[in-house]
Design an enzyme around this catalytic site. Structure first.
Site, mmCIF file in Angstrom:
data_model
loop_
_atom_site.group_PDB
_atom_site.id
_atom_site.type_symbol
_atom_site.label_atom_id
_atom_site.label_comp_id
_atom_site.label_asym_id
_atom_site.label_seq_id
_atom_site.Cartn_x
_atom_site.Cartn_y
_atom_site.Cartn_z
ATOM 1 N N LYS A 169 5.070 4.448 -1.066
ATOM 2 C CA LYS A 169 5.335 5.817 -1.524
ATOM 3 C C LYS A 169 6.690 6.307 -1.070
ATOM 4 O O LYS A 169 7.216 7.293 -1.599
ATOM 5 C CB LYS A 169 4.218 6.750 -1.032
ATOM 6 C CG LYS A 169 2.919 6.526 -1.803
ATOM 7 C CD LYS A 169 1.761 7.281 -1.192
ATOM 8 C CE LYS A 169 0.458 6.885 -1.887
ATOM 9 N NZ LYS A 169 -0.718 7.211 -1.069
ATOM 10 N N GLY B 113 0.818 -1.207 0.000
ATOM 11 C CA GLY B 113 0.000 0.000 0.000
ATOM 12 C C GLY B 113 0.854 1.259 0.000
ATOM 13 O O GLY B 113 1.943 1.293 -0.594
ATOM 14 N N SER B 114 0.393 2.246 0.721
ATOM 15 C CA SER B 114 1.017 3.573 0.629
ATOM 16 C C SER B 114 2.415 3.639 1.213
ATOM 17 O O SER B 114 3.142 4.602 0.977
ATOM 18 C CB SER B 114 0.144 4.600 1.341
ATOM 19 O OG SER B 114 -1.098 4.658 0.693
ATOM 20 N N THR B 115 2.810 2.631 2.004
ATOM 21 C CA THR B 115 4.195 2.683 2.494
ATOM 22 C C THR B 115 5.169 2.630 1.332
ATOM 23 O O THR B 115 6.306 3.075 1.436
ATOM 24 C CB THR B 115 4.488 1.508 3.456
ATOM 25 O OG1 THR B 115 3.987 0.315 2.871
ATOM 26 C CG2 THR B 115 3.851 1.734 4.811
#
Lengths: 496, 484
Positions: free
Chosen positions: B223, B219-221
């Site tokens: 990023k 997921g967003s980790t």
């Protein structure tokens, strides 16, 4: 034979007693070691079992004192030693997941077998009475060998149909057939020996017997072989072959018989290889034990190879009782018990046990040499050959000297039938050795030295048959002169 | 007749002699050869029953071999606090199968390693039983216990704590766990039974470590990887204004890419990069990824260690970023840690630790020292640089963004009163009908002088519960590990 008249042989029962005590110390000691290693304690059960073994051994010894005082003093101690070691190893294997309570059963069978052997000693009195059973023995052998293939009675265990089940009991009648066949061979050859020797055709240096003289023997051989091939019991087939050839050779002293026997064995082997897939499989296993395909297949060489690993693991000195992994070999407490001993007692221990077998065999042979009647000689020699062939087929199979077949190590392996048979053999050989060693005081009219003289008389009315019983009845030990015993013998004979 | 009997006896002597020859060949001459054959399980049993070395934490054994009676095996492997350490120790079974450090360090534990050669020789001559080496771990027992207790039963969670300057692993706990004692039984059938029972438990693997071998959508980790690529491209800095569309149309597909419904992204149509990072807006990152191209993102990912296995000494399963060419729509989804992108907890923790350590990624290490039975040191891994991921200014930029995330963004639950925390959260949809997600947080503290990196991940958890647990548990771990 003349030594009997000059040396005044001693009964040597005291020597037997001392050896018996050593035998018990070995057998019970092994059992105690197993207990200490496997459960760190010796509870009441061990003492009860030890007491049972002592009572059995001493009881048998007493029977010998009373009934066959001049019997060979080594035979009983060796049988007791091997039997005790067998129980100890079976007990040790009971501590593994694969087996349970087998040692108790083996002890019960030991008691039954030794009691039966003692009963045979008491009841039969003289081995020569067996000679009257020559043809009955043949009949009994046939019945015993055929029993397992009777529908409803027989059971197929591990590819060999050699078992008979009656209710929960199962039994291998073929084990007893060894004895009855040996009696038949001995009786038949003792009766017809002269005929076979005299009538024959000379071919080159060899004299071949007439076909009609061979007939009954050949018939017995064919029946034994046929049944065994049908039953898939190669070990016993091999043993009967060997017995057949050896007894005929002993009877005739003719090399031609060995040649004939060799041809028969070769023909039998070829036939078995061609016709019995089981036998072919055994050969393949023997020759290519480490072939991965044969190692991996069902009923392949896994057992043989694992047995060899066990032996190798034991090495020279063994792992010690209870410290190896003999249970990794299938049938570790019966067919493969030799591998278990080799692993835990090492080459030294197993070698010593083989030596015991060898001494036992030699004592059997000694009885054959020593006894005066042809029937006794042939019977003792036959029974000795049965012993040596059992050991050779089992140990040779495990050590890859010959293809492995299913035979049990005498006295060691778990299994009541074989134990009973081997103890009965012990009883018979003890009787023969008693006949061989006891002093004879023959009147001038009796021909005891001429060929064929002894053994042709009616054993029940013979003087020799009674000498032994009376000697013990008077309670005389080695110290007393045998002459005194026999003096009283005449009056007391026939009381039993 | 007696002569014939004697001849028979002589033949029998020959038979007996042949048996003795065969026996001496097997038991003495060829014994070594037979003993060393592959088919011979006795050696395995001897090894299985041998006294293996202990594995210790804070000097106390968590696994040891104790003398055993009643079986063919001389020693019994005993696991203390089994569930707490099962993922790390693994199990050692007499059937020959083993996992975890029991398998990875088997040479040392069993005493068969090269460095124990002279020990073996000595043991051979003195008749002493060969003792395996003892392995001291870098773990902190109390911290491991704390992490383990934080994870609720019946949840699939992992917590990893490492020292950012040395790479030493201080805690690595996960659930579900199991009791390796059930597998260290001295019976193959009991082992198989226990193995079957354990393998039927959903989410449990007796063969792997959850933190090292369970790559899931980050997921967003992920990023963090995009951010590295963006900053290193030179086209972006913390204050670069970026569009924040609510939905980004993706090429080749009817679906658009949306920002998180409950995030703060809808508040602004345009924002600076640091704000976008802190709020974890999807659309600007996806757009930037498509602009930079797959190669840039892949390069950043691989700099952090994606697509690569390391040994800590347990082997990690490579976290994955596709190397074959992606279409733009897939790239967009990949850049926010969905689609085919996966990461292990250890991988993300390594990323956070690298940022914390001025861009230098240390090799994670679980083993402190390995000592022979005479306590002589056989191996003592020293801190080792795995990769120079970025320069220190980039690292401090990302740190600043991560601090912002905690102070005013999605990582607010990890806010500490004692020190500044830097973190990045993540929520990965796993495309399952129940609406369950993978919930992530990774970060470090103190932000101005980073000491420890912490990663918390829950798989297959409800969105609200996941974000609740991850943030607060990271904080708990950081406050526990960082001394006042």
């Amino acid at each position: 034979m003349s030594s009997a008249e000059t040396d005044h042989p001693k009964p040597r029962r005291n020597a037997e007693l001392v050896l018996l005590l050593i035998a018990l110390v070995i057998g019970i000691g092994a059992q105690v070691l197993v207990g200490l290693t496997m459960e760190d304690q010796i509870d009441q059960r061990y003492w009860i079992e030890a007491a049972v073994q002592v009572v059995l051994a001493v009881g048998f010894h007493v029977v010998l004192r009373l009934r066959a005082a001049y019997a060979d003093p080594f035979i009983l101690p060796i049988a007791v030693t091997l039997n005790g070691l067998g129980i100890a190893m079976i007990h040790r294997l009971d501590f593994t997941a694969a087996y349970e309570g087998v040692a108790d059963r083996q002890l019960v069978w030991t008691a039954v077998s030794m009691a039966a052997a003692a009963a045979l000693l008491i009841w039969l009195k003289d081995h020569r009475r067996l000679r009257q059973l020559t043809y009955i023995s043949l009949l009994v052998s046939i019945v015993l060998l055929f029993l397992p293939i009777v529908p409803g009675l027989g059971r197929d265990i591990q590819g060999a149909q050699v078992w008979v089940s009656i209710g929960a009991m199962s039994f291998q009648p073929g084990e007893l057939a060894k004895i009855t066949l040996a009696i038949f061979f001995a009786g038949f050859l003792a009766n017809n020996r002269d005929l076979i020797l005299l009538a024959g055709r000379k071919v080159g240096p060899l004299t071949f017997p007439r076909l009609q003289d061979l007939g009954p023997l050949f018939l017995a051989w064919v029946i034994a072989l046929g049944v065994l091939i049908v039953q898939n019991d190669l070990g016993n087939a091999l043993m009967f072959f060997g017995l057949f050839v050896a007894v005929i050779y002993v009877a005739t002293s003719r090399f031609s018989w060995i040649a004939i026997g060799g041809v028969f064995i070769a023909a039998g082997a070829v036939l078995a290889y061609q016709m019995v897939p089981h036998a072919r499989n055994r050969f393949d296993i023997w020759l290519h034990a480490f072939d991965p395909e044969i190692y991996g297949q069902m009923y392949g060489s896994h057992q043989l190879v694992q047995g060899m690993f066990g032996l190798a693991h034991g090495g020279l000195t063994g792992t010690g009782l209870g410290n190896g992994n003999p249970q990794m070999v299938s049938l570790a407490n019966s067919d493969m018990i030799i591998a278990a001993f080799g692993e835990e007692l090492g080459f030294i221990g197993l070698g010593a046990m083989l030596l015991l077998y060898f001494i036992l065999f030699s004592r059997y042979m000694r009885a054959a040499v020593g006894t005066r009647d042809h029937f006794g000689k042939l019977l003792a020699a036959g029974l000795a050959v049965i012993l040596v062939l059992q050991v050779f087929v089992v140990v040779g199979g495990i050590t890859r000297v010959i293809p492995m077949t299913g035979l049990v190590s005498p006295f060691l392996a778990a299994g009541g039938s074989a134990l009973l048979a081997n103890w009965l053999i012990v009883a018979i050989v003890l009787m023969i050795s008693n006949a061989a060693r006891r002093p004879i005081y023959a009147g001038p009219m009796l021909n005891t030295t001429g060929a064929g003289a002894a053994g042709t008389e009616d054993p029940l009315s013979s003087d020799q048959a009674r000498t032994e019983t009376t000697a013990e009845q008077t309670g005389v030990t080695d110290a007393a002169g045998p002459a005194a015993d026999s003096a009283s013998a005449g009056s007391q004979g026939g009381q039993r | 007749m007696n002569n014939a009997i004697r001849h028979t006896w002589v033949v029998s002597v020959a038979l007996f002699l042949s048996l003795f020859v065969a026996l001496s060949l097997i038991q003495v001459v060829l014994a070594d050869d037979l003993n060393s054959r592959d088919e011979n399980a006795r050696q395995t049993i001897a090894n299985a029953g041998a006294p293996r070395g202990p594995i210790t934490v804070d000097g106390a054994p968590i696994v040891e071999s104790v003398p055993s009676d009643h079986t063919q095996y001389d020693f019994q492997r005993v696991y203390h606090e089994p569930e707490l350490y099962s993922g790390i120790t693994g199990f050692f079974s007499v059937t020959g199968s083993s996992s975890g450090l029991e398998s990875e360090l088997n040479d040392y534990l069993s005493g068969q390693s090269d460095s124990q050669f002279f020990d073996r020789i000595t043991a051979l001559f003195t008749g002493r039983t060969m003792q395996g080496a003892q392995v001291e771990l870098t773990l902190d027992g109390e911290l491991q216990q704390l992490a383990y207790d934080l994870i609720p039963e019946d949840r699939r969670g992992t917590i990893v704590v490492t020292d950012v300057t040395t790479g030493e692993i201080r805690a690595m706990a996960s659930k579900p766990s199991y009791d390796p004692n059930d597998l260290a039984v001295h019976s193959a059938s009991e082992f198989e039974e226990a193995q079957q029972r354990l393998e039927e438990q959903p989410g449990l693997s007796i063969w792997t470590n959850r933190a090292l071998n369970m790559p899931v959508a980050p997921g967003s980790t992920f990023k963090l990887v995009d951010t590295l690529a963006m900053l290193e491209s030179g086209d972006y800095d913390l204050d670069t204004e970026l569009d924040v569309p609510e939905t980004l149309d993706l090429p080749n597909t009817e679906h658009g890419l949306e920002n998180f419904a409950d995030g703060g992204c809808h508040q602004r149509e345009q924002a600076e990069f640091i704000w976008i990072f802190a709020q974890s807006c999807n659309t600007p990152f996806a757009e930037a990824a498509m602009e930079l191209g797959q190669d840039e993102i892949l390069a950043a990912a691989e700099a952090f260690g994606w697509n690569q296995s390391i040994e800590v000494p347990l082997s990690t399963t490579p976290s994955r970023f596709p190397t074959d060419e992606l279409s733009d729509d897939v790239l967009a989804l990949s850049s926010i840690g969905q689609q085919d992108v996966t990461a292990t907890a250890m991988q993300l923790n390594m990323a956070a630790a690298a940022i914390a350590n001025d861009g230098t990624m240390m090799h994670p290490q679980l083993v402190d020292t390995i000592r022979g039975s005479d306590l002589q040191i056989l191996q003592q891994p020293s801190p080792e640089v795995l990769n120079e991921v970025m320069d220190s200014s980039t690292a401090s930029d990302i740190t600043e963004m991560m601090v912002e995330t905690v102070e005013s963004g999605t990582g607010f639950r990890a806010q500490s009163e004692r020190f500044d925390v830097a973190a990045k959260t993540g929520t990965a949809e796993i495309g399952d009908d129940d609406g369950l997600v993978n919930s992530w947080i990774t970060g470090f503290a103190p932000a101005d002088d980073p000491q420890y990196a912490v990663t918390v991940v829950y798989e297959r958890i409800e969105l609200s519960e996941g974000s609740q647990l991850t943030g607060s548990q990271m904080l708990t771990m950081l406050e526990a590990v960082i001394e006042e």
